[in-house]
Design an enzyme around this catalytic site. Structure first.
Site, PDB file in Angstrom:
ATOM      1  N   GLU A 187       0.832  -1.202   0.000  1.00  0.00           N
ATOM      2  CA  GLU A 187       0.000   0.000   0.000  1.00  0.00           C
ATOM      3  C   GLU A 187       0.867   1.252   0.000  1.00  0.00           C
ATOM      4  OE1 GLU A 187      -3.825  -1.927   2.334  1.00  0.00           O
ATOM      5  OE2 GLU A 187      -2.652  -0.388   3.367  1.00  0.00           O
TER       6      GLU A 187
ATOM      7  N   GLU B 299      -1.045 -10.329  -6.040  1.00  0.00           N
ATOM      8  CA  GLU B 299      -1.039 -11.128  -7.255  1.00  0.00           C
ATOM      9  C   GLU B 299      -0.180 -10.476  -8.336  1.00  0.00           C
ATOM     10  OE1 GLU B 299      -3.605 -10.138  -5.350  1.00  0.00           O
ATOM     11  OE2 GLU B 299      -5.427 -11.253  -5.858  1.00  0.00           O
TER      12      GLU B 299
ATOM     13  N   CYS C  34      -8.947  -8.924  -7.449  1.00  0.00           N
ATOM     14  CA  CYS C  34      -9.660  -7.792  -8.032  1.00  0.00           C
ATOM     15  C   CYS C  34      -9.691  -7.945  -9.550  1.00  0.00           C
ATOM     16  CB  CYS C  34      -8.999  -6.474  -7.627  1.00  0.00           C
ATOM     17  SG  CYS C  34      -7.415  -6.156  -8.435  1.00  0.00           S
TER      18      CYS C  34
END
Length: 159
Positions: free
Chosen positions: A66, A77, A114
């Site tokens: 982050e 990923e 995602c």
């Protein structure tokens, strides 16, 4: 003209624990769990680890990173896949495992990738010329998909 109704079905395996996995999948799942330790998630406190296996048998780990300048971070990923592709450009990614934890505990339900990560998986599957299996690991259940198409139907591959 007549409209035709179509349906997409997705097949996957569900396991109750990591101990039910075959040795290769267990090794990949354990690498993804270990990868959560490298997660930098001071904002979400959602630590994700991923591990990819290459066609030469090598396992590469990645974790989410982050950044205060959101969305400058990246998912576990993509960290793993991009590192693998940059370091071993001639090797196909054959498998990926993903796991998430909070407060040092693996989440009960598997964390699903995602949309951006699914598209990157799709591109590396196409580049590799073979199906890429996906193992989504939770403490209460584990899902195994045999190819990216199963988690991203109607893959964008038009160019």
């Amino acid at each position: 003209t007549v409209m035709t109704s179509k349906e997409i079905k997705i097949a996957y395996l569900e396991y109750e624990s990591i101990d039910q996995l075959d040795p290769a999948d267990k090794e990949l799942a354990e690498a993804a769990i270990k990868a959560t330790e490298g997660s930098y998630a001071p904002y979400s406190k959602f630590n994700v680890g991923a591990a990819v296996r290459l066609d030469n048998g090598l396992i590469i780990k990645g974790s989410n990173q982050e950044n205060a300048a959101y969305p400058s971070g990246t998912c576990a990923e993509r960290t793993a896949m991009f590192y693998a592709a940059a370091t071993y450009p001639d090797n196909a990614i054959t498998d990926i495992a993903v796991v998430a934890s909070q407060n040092g505990q693996i989440c009960e339900n598997p964390a699903t990738p995602c949309g951006a990560c699914r598209q990157v998986m799709a591109q590396y599957q196409t580049k590799g010329g073979r199906p890429m299996s996906i193992l989504l690991v939770g403490s209460g259940r584990i899902w195994k998909f045999s190819k990216v198409d199963d988690i991203l139907p109607l893959i964008f591959d038009s160019i």
